[in-house]
Scaffold this motif. Structure first.
Motif, mmCIF file in Angstrom:
data_model
loop_
_atom_site.group_PDB
_atom_site.id
_atom_site.type_symbol
_atom_site.label_atom_id
_atom_site.label_comp_id
_atom_site.label_asym_id
_atom_site.label_seq_id
_atom_site.Cartn_x
_atom_site.Cartn_y
_atom_site.Cartn_z
ATOM 1 N N VAL A 268 0.866 -1.191 0.000
ATOM 2 C CA VAL A 268 0.000 0.000 0.000
ATOM 3 C C VAL A 268 0.898 1.234 0.000
ATOM 4 N N GLY A 269 0.943 1.910 -1.132
ATOM 5 C CA GLY A 269 1.798 3.082 -1.284
ATOM 6 C C GLY A 269 2.984 2.798 -2.178
ATOM 7 N N SER A 270 3.334 3.762 -3.034
ATOM 8 C CA SER A 270 4.401 3.515 -4.015
ATOM 9 C C SER A 270 5.549 4.513 -3.878
ATOM 10 N N GLY A 271 5.892 4.852 -2.642
ATOM 11 C CA GLY A 271 7.101 5.639 -2.426
ATOM 12 C C GLY A 271 8.325 4.752 -2.460
ATOM 13 N N ALA A 272 9.451 5.287 -2.027
ATOM 14 C CA ALA A 272 10.709 4.530 -2.064
ATOM 15 C C ALA A 272 10.597 3.209 -1.316
ATOM 16 N N ALA A 273 10.015 3.252 -0.108
ATOM 17 C CA ALA A 273 9.916 2.044 0.721
ATOM 18 C C ALA A 273 9.029 0.992 0.077
ATOM 19 N N GLY A 274 7.880 1.412 -0.416
ATOM 20 C CA GLY A 274 6.948 0.478 -1.026
ATOM 21 C C GLY A 274 7.486 -0.132 -2.310
ATOM 22 N N LEU A 275 8.156 0.683 -3.120
ATOM 23 C CA LEU A 275 8.676 0.187 -4.392
ATOM 24 C C LEU A 275 9.733 -0.881 -4.191
ATOM 25 N N ILE A 276 10.665 -0.627 -3.274
ATOM 26 C CA ILE A 276 11.735 -1.612 -3.090
ATOM 27 C C ILE A 276 11.207 -2.874 -2.401
ATOM 28 N N GLY A 277 10.229 -2.714 -1.516
ATOM 29 C CA GLY A 277 9.607 -3.880 -0.894
ATOM 30 C C GLY A 277 8.941 -4.779 -1.919
ATOM 31 N N ALA A 278 8.275 -4.151 -2.878
ATOM 32 C CA ALA A 278 7.608 -4.912 -3.942
ATOM 33 C C ALA A 278 8.623 -5.643 -4.809
ATOM 34 N N VAL A 279 9.703 -4.975 -5.155
ATOM 35 C CA VAL A 279 10.737 -5.585 -6.003
ATOM 36 C C VAL A 279 11.391 -6.774 -5.300
ATOM 37 N N VAL A 280 11.741 -6.598 -4.030
ATOM 38 C CA VAL A 280 12.398 -7.674 -3.274
ATOM 39 C C VAL A 280 11.509 -8.911 -3.212
ATOM 40 N N HIS B 106 21.193 13.387 -11.469
ATOM 41 C CA HIS B 106 20.648 14.383 -10.529
ATOM 42 C C HIS B 106 19.169 14.648 -10.807
ATOM 43 N N SER B 107 18.481 13.582 -11.174
ATOM 44 C CA SER B 107 17.049 13.669 -11.440
ATOM 45 C C SER B 107 16.332 12.493 -10.787
ATOM 46 N N SER B 108 15.332 12.793 -9.962
ATOM 47 C CA SER B 108 14.565 11.734 -9.318
ATOM 48 C C SER B 108 13.790 10.907 -10.335
ATOM 49 N N GLN B 109 13.516 11.478 -11.501
ATOM 50 C CA GLN B 109 12.783 10.719 -12.522
ATOM 51 C C GLN B 109 13.567 9.486 -12.956
ATOM 52 N N THR B 110 14.893 9.583 -12.901
ATOM 53 C CA THR B 110 15.735 8.427 -13.222
ATOM 54 C C THR B 110 15.438 7.266 -12.278
ATOM 55 N N ILE B 111 15.270 7.571 -10.994
ATOM 56 C CA ILE B 111 14.966 6.538 -9.995
ATOM 57 C C ILE B 111 13.597 5.933 -10.267
ATOM 58 N N ILE B 112 12.634 6.792 -10.511
ATOM 59 C CA ILE B 112 11.266 6.320 -10.750
ATOM 60 C C ILE B 112 11.205 5.435 -11.990
ATOM 61 N N ASP B 113 11.866 5.870 -13.058
ATOM 62 C CA ASP B 113 11.855 5.080 -14.301
ATOM 63 C C ASP B 113 12.531 3.728 -14.088
ATOM 64 N N GLY B 114 13.631 3.721 -13.337
ATOM 65 C CA GLY B 114 14.331 2.464 -13.074
ATOM 66 C C GLY B 114 13.453 1.471 -12.324
ATOM 67 N N PHE B 115 12.751 1.950 -11.308
ATOM 68 C CA PHE B 115 11.858 1.075 -10.547
ATOM 69 C C PHE B 115 10.669 0.628 -11.405
ATOM 70 N N ALA B 116 10.117 1.547 -12.173
ATOM 71 C CA ALA B 116 8.960 1.208 -13.017
ATOM 72 C C ALA B 116 9.325 0.098 -14.005
#
Length: 413
Positions: A11-23, A110-120
Protein backbone atom coordinates in the motif's frame (compact mmCIF):
# COMPACT_ATOMS: atom_id res chain seq x y z
CA UNK A 1 -14.00 -9.32 -3.73
CA UNK A 2 -11.29 -9.74 -6.35
CA UNK A 3 -10.72 -13.49 -6.65
CA UNK A 4 -6.96 -13.23 -7.19
CA UNK A 5 -4.93 -14.02 -4.06
CA UNK A 6 -1.65 -12.15 -3.80
CA UNK A 7 1.37 -13.20 -1.78
CA UNK A 8 1.87 -9.53 -0.96
CA UNK A 9 0.00 -6.27 -1.32
CA UNK A 10 2.01 -3.06 -0.98
CA UNK A 11 0.00 0.00 0.00
CA UNK A 12 1.80 3.08 -1.28
CA UNK A 13 4.40 3.52 -4.01
CA UNK A 14 7.10 5.64 -2.43
CA UNK A 15 10.71 4.53 -2.06
CA UNK A 16 9.92 2.04 0.72
CA UNK A 17 6.95 0.48 -1.03
CA UNK A 18 8.68 0.19 -4.39
CA UNK A 19 11.73 -1.61 -3.09
CA UNK A 20 9.61 -3.88 -0.89
CA UNK A 21 7.61 -4.91 -3.94
CA UNK A 22 10.74 -5.58 -6.00
CA UNK A 23 12.40 -7.67 -3.27
CA UNK A 24 9.30 -9.86 -2.85
CA UNK A 25 8.75 -10.25 -6.58
CA UNK A 26 12.35 -11.33 -7.08
CA UNK A 27 11.62 -14.19 -4.69
CA UNK A 28 8.80 -15.32 -6.93
CA UNK A 29 5.99 -13.74 -4.91
CA UNK A 30 2.83 -12.54 -6.62
CA UNK A 31 2.76 -8.83 -5.75
CA UNK A 32 0.22 -6.04 -6.09
CA UNK A 33 0.93 -2.34 -5.50
CA UNK A 34 -2.02 -0.11 -4.71
CA UNK A 35 -1.40 3.64 -5.14
CA UNK A 36 -4.11 6.22 -4.53
CA UNK A 37 -2.65 8.86 -6.88
CA UNK A 38 -2.57 8.61 -10.68
CA UNK A 39 1.21 8.01 -10.78
CA UNK A 40 3.74 6.20 -8.62
CA UNK A 41 6.33 7.90 -6.40
CA UNK A 42 5.01 11.46 -6.43
CA UNK A 43 6.82 12.42 -3.23
CA UNK A 44 10.01 10.68 -4.35
CA UNK A 45 9.90 12.79 -7.51
CA UNK A 46 9.98 15.96 -5.40
CA UNK A 47 12.77 14.79 -3.07
CA UNK A 48 15.72 17.14 -2.82
CA UNK A 49 14.15 19.61 -5.19
CA UNK A 50 13.96 16.83 -7.77
CA UNK A 51 17.69 15.98 -7.48
CA UNK A 52 17.01 13.07 -5.12
CA UNK A 53 19.65 12.80 -2.40
CA UNK A 54 19.36 9.03 -2.02
CA UNK A 55 21.64 8.34 0.93
CA UNK A 56 25.08 9.23 2.28
CA UNK A 57 28.45 7.65 2.91
CA UNK A 58 28.38 7.44 6.73
CA UNK A 59 29.08 4.17 8.51
CA UNK A 60 26.03 2.40 9.87
CA UNK A 61 26.96 3.32 13.44
CA UNK A 62 27.32 7.01 12.67
CA UNK A 63 24.20 6.93 10.50
CA UNK A 64 22.09 5.51 13.33
CA UNK A 65 23.43 8.05 15.81
CA UNK A 66 21.96 10.88 13.73
CA UNK A 67 18.47 9.56 14.45
CA UNK A 68 18.85 9.97 18.20
CA UNK A 69 18.09 7.44 20.89
CA UNK A 70 15.80 5.33 18.69
CA UNK A 71 18.35 5.02 15.91
CA UNK A 72 19.43 1.55 17.02
CA UNK A 73 16.05 0.27 15.86
CA UNK A 74 17.31 0.38 12.26
CA UNK A 75 20.41 -1.77 12.88
CA UNK A 76 19.03 -4.94 11.27
CA UNK A 77 17.66 -3.02 8.30
CA UNK A 78 20.99 -1.26 7.69
CA UNK A 79 22.94 -4.47 8.10
CA UNK A 80 20.75 -5.96 5.40
CA UNK A 81 20.74 -2.91 3.13
CA UNK A 82 23.16 -0.06 3.81
CA UNK A 83 24.23 2.69 1.40
CA UNK A 84 26.68 0.40 -0.40
CA UNK A 85 24.03 -2.24 -1.03
CA UNK A 86 21.56 0.46 -2.09
CA UNK A 87 23.92 1.81 -4.75
CA UNK A 88 24.63 -1.76 -5.94
CA UNK A 89 20.90 -2.45 -6.13
CA UNK A 90 20.28 0.73 -8.10
CA UNK A 91 23.13 -0.04 -10.47
CA UNK A 92 21.51 -3.40 -11.08
CA UNK A 93 18.37 -1.71 -12.39
CA UNK A 94 20.31 0.74 -14.54
CA UNK A 95 20.68 3.67 -12.13
CA UNK A 96 24.21 4.92 -11.61
CA UNK A 97 25.05 7.04 -8.57
CA UNK A 98 27.87 9.22 -7.27
CA UNK A 99 28.82 11.36 -4.26
CA UNK A 100 30.08 14.66 -5.72
CA UNK A 101 30.82 16.12 -2.28
CA UNK A 102 32.11 12.84 -0.85
CA UNK A 103 29.09 12.56 1.45
CA UNK A 104 25.69 12.87 -0.19
CA UNK A 105 24.87 10.26 -2.82
CA UNK A 106 22.76 11.21 -5.86
CA UNK A 107 21.81 9.57 -9.13
CA UNK A 108 24.42 10.75 -11.66
CA UNK A 109 21.56 12.30 -13.61
CA UNK A 110 20.65 14.38 -10.53
CA UNK A 111 17.05 13.67 -11.44
CA UNK A 112 14.56 11.73 -9.32
CA UNK A 113 12.78 10.72 -12.52
CA UNK A 114 15.74 8.43 -13.22
CA UNK A 115 14.97 6.54 -10.00
CA UNK A 116 11.27 6.32 -10.75
CA UNK A 117 11.86 5.08 -14.30
CA UNK A 118 14.33 2.46 -13.07
CA UNK A 119 11.86 1.07 -10.55
CA UNK A 120 8.96 1.21 -13.02
CA UNK A 121 10.94 -0.85 -15.53
CA UNK A 122 11.93 -3.38 -12.88
CA UNK A 123 8.33 -3.75 -11.67
CA UNK A 124 7.23 -4.40 -15.24
CA UNK A 125 10.04 -6.91 -15.80
CA UNK A 126 9.05 -8.80 -12.64
CA UNK A 127 5.36 -8.80 -13.52
CA UNK A 128 4.25 -6.84 -10.46
CA UNK A 129 0.63 -5.73 -10.71
CA UNK A 130 0.23 -1.98 -10.25
CA UNK A 131 -3.12 -0.28 -9.74
CA UNK A 132 -3.16 3.51 -9.42
CA UNK A 133 -6.06 5.63 -8.21
CA UNK A 134 -6.86 2.90 -5.69
CA UNK A 135 -7.14 4.31 -2.16
CA UNK A 136 -6.98 1.63 0.51
CA UNK A 137 -9.46 2.34 3.29
CA UNK A 138 -9.19 -0.72 5.53
CA UNK A 139 -6.86 -3.59 6.29
CA UNK A 140 -8.81 -6.82 6.55
CA UNK A 141 -7.89 -9.19 9.37
CA UNK A 142 -9.09 -12.39 11.01
CA UNK A 143 -7.94 -13.47 14.48
CA UNK A 144 -4.83 -11.32 14.31
CA UNK A 145 -3.87 -12.30 10.77
CA UNK A 146 -3.97 -10.17 7.61
CA UNK A 147 -6.49 -11.46 5.07
CA UNK A 148 -6.67 -8.61 2.57
CA UNK A 149 -7.32 -4.92 1.94
CA UNK A 150 -10.42 -2.91 1.13
CA UNK A 151 -10.26 0.04 -1.27
CA UNK A 152 -13.01 2.51 -2.10
CA UNK A 153 -14.52 0.17 -4.67
CA UNK A 154 -12.82 -3.25 -4.40
CA UNK A 155 -11.20 -5.70 -2.02
CA UNK A 156 -8.11 -7.84 -2.56
CA UNK A 157 -6.99 -11.04 -0.81
CA UNK A 158 -3.55 -11.56 0.66
CA UNK A 159 -1.78 -12.87 3.75
CA UNK A 160 0.88 -10.14 3.68
CA UNK A 161 0.61 -6.36 3.51
CA UNK A 162 3.40 -3.80 3.48
CA UNK A 163 2.01 -0.49 4.70
CA UNK A 164 4.14 2.20 3.06
CA UNK A 165 1.75 5.15 3.12
CA UNK A 166 4.23 7.67 4.52
CA UNK A 167 3.44 10.49 6.92
CA UNK A 168 1.52 13.74 6.71
CA UNK A 169 4.06 15.95 4.92
CA UNK A 170 3.12 17.41 1.52
CA UNK A 171 -0.55 16.36 1.38
CA UNK A 172 -0.68 17.52 -2.25
CA UNK A 173 1.60 14.56 -3.03
CA UNK A 174 -0.75 12.08 -1.38
CA UNK A 175 0.29 12.20 2.29
CA UNK A 176 -2.93 12.28 4.29
CA UNK A 177 -2.19 9.96 7.18
CA UNK A 178 -4.21 7.07 5.73
CA UNK A 179 -1.95 4.45 7.29
CA UNK A 180 -2.25 5.89 10.78
CA UNK A 181 -6.02 5.60 10.64
CA UNK A 182 -5.84 2.03 9.38
CA UNK A 183 -3.53 0.78 12.15
CA UNK A 184 -5.32 2.68 14.90
CA UNK A 185 -8.38 0.53 14.31
CA UNK A 186 -6.19 -2.59 14.68
CA UNK A 187 -4.84 -1.56 18.06
CA UNK A 188 -1.52 -0.01 17.06
CA UNK A 189 -0.28 3.08 18.88
CA UNK A 190 0.47 6.23 16.85
CA UNK A 191 2.58 8.81 18.69
CA UNK A 192 2.08 12.57 18.51
CA UNK A 193 2.65 13.77 14.96
CA UNK A 194 4.51 16.99 14.16
CA UNK A 195 5.64 18.50 10.85
CA UNK A 196 9.41 18.48 10.32
CA UNK A 197 11.99 19.61 7.77
CA UNK A 198 10.43 22.97 7.00
CA UNK A 199 11.01 26.75 7.29
CA UNK A 200 10.23 28.39 10.62
CA UNK A 201 8.48 31.67 11.38
CA UNK A 202 9.84 34.11 13.94
CA UNK A 203 8.50 36.93 16.07
CA UNK A 204 11.33 39.21 14.93
CA UNK A 205 11.17 41.20 11.70
CA UNK A 206 14.67 42.69 11.40
CA UNK A 207 15.69 39.65 9.34
CA UNK A 208 13.49 40.90 6.47
CA UNK A 209 16.38 43.18 5.52
CA UNK A 210 18.89 40.30 5.40
CA UNK A 211 17.39 38.04 2.76
CA UNK A 212 20.03 38.36 0.04
CA UNK A 213 22.71 36.13 1.54
CA UNK A 214 23.19 32.55 2.71
CA UNK A 215 25.00 32.46 6.05
CA UNK A 216 27.33 29.46 6.19
CA UNK A 217 28.07 27.24 9.20
CA UNK A 218 25.42 28.70 11.49
CA UNK A 219 24.75 26.95 14.79
CA UNK A 220 21.21 27.02 16.17
CA UNK A 221 20.35 26.21 19.78
CA UNK A 222 17.09 26.04 21.74
CA UNK A 223 17.23 28.56 24.58
CA UNK A 224 14.98 26.72 27.02
CA UNK A 225 16.37 25.33 30.26
CA UNK A 226 15.16 21.76 29.72
CA UNK A 227 16.11 21.65 26.04
CA UNK A 228 19.50 23.39 25.78
CA UNK A 229 21.09 20.27 24.28
CA UNK A 230 19.01 20.62 21.12
CA UNK A 231 21.11 22.16 18.36
CA UNK A 232 21.96 21.94 14.66
CA UNK A 233 24.59 23.36 12.33
CA UNK A 234 24.55 24.31 8.67
CA UNK A 235 23.69 27.01 6.16
CA UNK A 236 20.92 29.49 7.00
CA UNK A 237 18.82 31.91 4.96
CA UNK A 238 16.71 34.70 6.42
CA UNK A 239 13.20 35.16 5.01
CA UNK A 240 10.46 37.73 5.25
CA UNK A 241 8.73 35.68 7.94
CA UNK A 242 11.65 33.93 9.62
CA UNK A 243 14.41 31.48 8.73
CA UNK A 244 15.04 28.62 6.33
CA UNK A 245 17.94 26.72 4.80
CA UNK A 246 19.47 23.28 5.50
CA UNK A 247 20.20 23.99 9.18
CA UNK A 248 16.60 25.09 9.73
CA UNK A 249 15.23 21.98 8.03
CA UNK A 250 17.26 19.86 10.44
CA UNK A 251 16.39 22.01 13.44
CA UNK A 252 12.64 22.13 12.73
CA UNK A 253 12.19 18.48 13.72
CA UNK A 254 13.29 19.44 17.25
CA UNK A 255 11.37 22.72 17.43
CA UNK A 256 7.90 21.87 16.09
CA UNK A 257 7.02 19.51 18.99
CA UNK A 258 8.16 22.22 21.45
CA UNK A 259 5.87 24.78 19.80
CA UNK A 260 2.88 22.63 20.73
CA UNK A 261 3.96 22.83 24.37
CA UNK A 262 5.30 26.37 24.68
CA UNK A 263 3.66 28.31 21.79
CA UNK A 264 6.95 30.21 21.41
CA UNK A 265 10.47 28.76 21.34
CA UNK A 266 13.43 31.08 22.01
CA UNK A 267 16.52 30.15 20.03
CA UNK A 268 20.11 31.37 19.73
CA UNK A 269 22.06 31.68 16.46
CA UNK A 270 25.83 31.72 16.19
CA UNK A 271 26.29 33.46 12.85
CA UNK A 272 30.08 33.86 13.07
CA UNK A 273 31.23 30.32 12.17
CA UNK A 274 31.58 29.24 15.79
CA UNK A 275 33.52 32.20 17.12
CA UNK A 276 32.99 32.91 20.82
CA UNK A 277 32.81 36.32 22.50
CA UNK A 278 36.54 36.55 23.17
CA UNK A 279 37.46 35.60 19.61
CA UNK A 280 34.98 38.12 18.22
CA UNK A 281 36.30 40.85 20.50
CA UNK A 282 39.87 40.16 19.38
CA UNK A 283 38.82 40.14 15.73
CA UNK A 284 36.96 43.46 15.93
CA UNK A 285 39.83 45.06 17.83
CA UNK A 286 42.43 43.84 15.34
CA UNK A 287 40.48 45.06 12.30
CA UNK A 288 39.92 48.46 13.93
CA UNK A 289 43.67 48.83 14.61
CA UNK A 290 44.69 47.65 11.15
CA UNK A 291 42.14 49.89 9.39
CA UNK A 292 41.30 52.77 11.76
CA UNK A 293 39.12 54.53 9.17
CA UNK A 294 36.58 51.66 9.07
CA UNK A 295 33.19 52.23 10.70
CA UNK A 296 31.79 49.64 13.09
CA UNK A 297 29.45 48.36 10.37
CA UNK A 298 32.41 47.90 8.02
CA UNK A 299 34.32 46.04 10.73
CA UNK A 300 31.39 43.69 11.47
CA UNK A 301 31.07 43.27 7.70
CA UNK A 302 34.43 41.44 7.79
CA UNK A 303 32.51 38.67 9.62
CA UNK A 304 29.02 38.91 8.11
CA UNK A 305 27.17 40.22 5.04
CA UNK A 306 26.60 43.99 5.09
CA UNK A 307 22.79 43.98 5.60
CA UNK A 308 23.14 41.60 8.56
CA UNK A 309 25.98 43.71 9.99
CA UNK A 310 23.77 46.80 9.81
CA UNK A 311 20.86 45.06 11.53
CA UNK A 312 22.96 43.69 14.39
CA UNK A 313 24.42 47.13 15.02
CA UNK A 314 20.87 48.46 15.20
CA UNK A 315 19.92 45.72 17.66
CA UNK A 316 22.85 46.79 19.83
CA UNK A 317 21.63 50.41 19.54
CA UNK A 318 24.90 51.46 17.92
CA UNK A 319 25.29 54.16 15.26
CA UNK A 320 26.83 52.20 12.40
CA UNK A 321 28.85 55.19 11.20
CA UNK A 322 30.90 55.36 14.41
CA UNK A 323 34.48 54.08 14.68
CA UNK A 324 35.10 51.11 16.98
CA UNK A 325 36.92 53.13 19.65
CA UNK A 326 34.13 55.73 19.75
CA UNK A 327 31.49 53.24 20.91
CA UNK A 328 30.78 53.12 24.63
CA UNK A 329 31.91 49.91 26.31
CA UNK A 330 28.46 48.63 27.30
CA UNK A 331 27.10 48.88 23.77
CA UNK A 332 30.24 47.30 22.36
CA UNK A 333 29.84 44.39 24.78
CA UNK A 334 26.21 44.05 23.74
CA UNK A 335 27.18 43.88 20.07
CA UNK A 336 29.80 41.22 20.77
CA UNK A 337 27.22 39.13 22.66
CA UNK A 338 24.82 39.48 19.72
CA UNK A 339 27.51 38.38 17.29
CA UNK A 340 28.29 35.33 19.42
CA UNK A 341 24.66 34.36 20.01
CA UNK A 342 21.87 36.24 18.23
CA UNK A 343 18.49 35.65 19.90
CA UNK A 344 15.33 34.98 17.91
CA UNK A 345 11.92 33.56 18.80
CA UNK A 346 10.24 30.82 16.74
CA UNK A 347 6.48 31.33 16.74
CA UNK A 348 5.15 29.03 14.04
CA UNK A 349 5.38 27.30 10.69
CA UNK A 350 3.19 26.46 7.70
CA UNK A 351 2.11 23.06 8.99
CA UNK A 352 2.26 19.78 7.15
CA UNK A 353 1.69 21.40 3.74
CA UNK A 354 5.35 22.52 3.79
CA UNK A 355 6.81 19.66 5.83
CA UNK A 356 9.13 17.26 4.01
CA UNK A 357 8.77 14.63 6.71
CA UNK A 358 6.63 13.79 9.74
CA UNK A 359 8.01 13.50 13.26
CA UNK A 360 6.21 10.69 15.09
CA UNK A 361 4.35 7.65 13.82
CA UNK A 362 3.62 4.02 14.68
CA UNK A 363 5.29 3.08 17.96
CA UNK A 364 8.55 1.20 17.40
CA UNK A 365 7.76 -0.97 20.42
CA UNK A 366 5.04 -2.63 18.34
CA UNK A 367 7.30 -3.48 15.38
CA UNK A 368 9.89 -6.27 15.10
CA UNK A 369 13.12 -4.55 13.93
CA UNK A 370 14.43 -7.82 12.48
CA UNK A 371 11.55 -8.09 10.00
CA UNK A 372 9.55 -4.81 10.12
CA UNK A 373 6.52 -6.97 10.93
CA UNK A 374 3.82 -5.84 13.33
CA UNK A 375 3.94 -7.52 16.73
CA UNK A 376 0.14 -7.31 16.86
CA UNK A 377 -0.99 -8.44 13.41
CA UNK A 378 0.65 -11.36 11.63
CA UNK A 379 1.51 -10.55 8.02
CA UNK A 380 1.43 -6.76 8.46
CA UNK A 381 4.71 -4.99 7.73
CA UNK A 382 5.71 -1.34 8.03
CA UNK A 383 8.42 0.65 6.31
CA UNK A 384 9.53 4.23 5.85
CA UNK A 385 8.07 7.37 7.29
CA UNK A 386 4.94 5.79 8.77
CA UNK A 387 7.06 4.60 11.72
CA UNK A 388 8.15 6.80 14.62
CA UNK A 389 11.66 7.39 13.34
CA UNK A 390 12.99 10.41 11.47
CA UNK A 391 16.41 11.82 10.69
CA UNK A 392 18.02 15.05 9.47
CA UNK A 393 18.63 16.24 5.91
CA UNK A 394 21.27 14.52 3.85
CA UNK A 395 19.77 11.28 2.54
CA UNK A 396 19.00 9.84 5.98
CA UNK A 397 15.25 9.43 5.64
CA UNK A 398 15.37 8.06 2.11
CA UNK A 399 18.03 5.50 3.06
CA UNK A 400 15.85 4.45 6.00
CA UNK A 401 12.88 4.07 3.65
CA UNK A 402 14.87 1.89 1.26
CA UNK A 403 16.43 -0.22 4.04
CA UNK A 404 13.17 -0.82 5.91
CA UNK A 405 11.34 -1.54 2.66
CA UNK A 406 14.03 -4.02 1.65
CA UNK A 407 13.73 -5.85 4.96
CA UNK A 408 9.92 -5.85 4.89
CA UNK A 409 9.89 -7.22 1.35
CA UNK A 410 11.59 -10.40 2.51
CA UNK A 411 8.32 -11.39 4.26
CA UNK A 412 9.92 -13.18 7.19
CA UNK A 413 6.92 -14.56 9.05
Amino acid sequence: MNNDVYDLIVVGSGAAGLIGAVVAAREGKKVLILEKLSKIASKLKATGGGRCNLTNTLSNEEFMSRFGRDGRFMQDALNAFDHKKLTEFLSGIGIETHAPDGFRIFPTSHSSQTIIDGFANELERLGVDLKCEQKVEHLLTDNGYITGVQTENASYKTHNVILATGGLGYPTLGAEGDGYNMVNTLGHTVTDLSPAMMPLKTKERWQENCRADTIAKVELRVDLKKHKKLHAQGDLIFTKEGIRGPVVLDFAREVTPLLKKYNEVPILLNLTKGKNEEQIREHLKKVSLDTPDKTIVDIVHTLLPLPLSQELCKLAEIDGTLKYNKIEGQKRDHLIKLLAWTPMTVTGHDGFKMAMITRGGISLKEIDPKTMQSKLIKGLYFCGEIMNLDGPCGGYNLQWSFASGYLAGQLKN
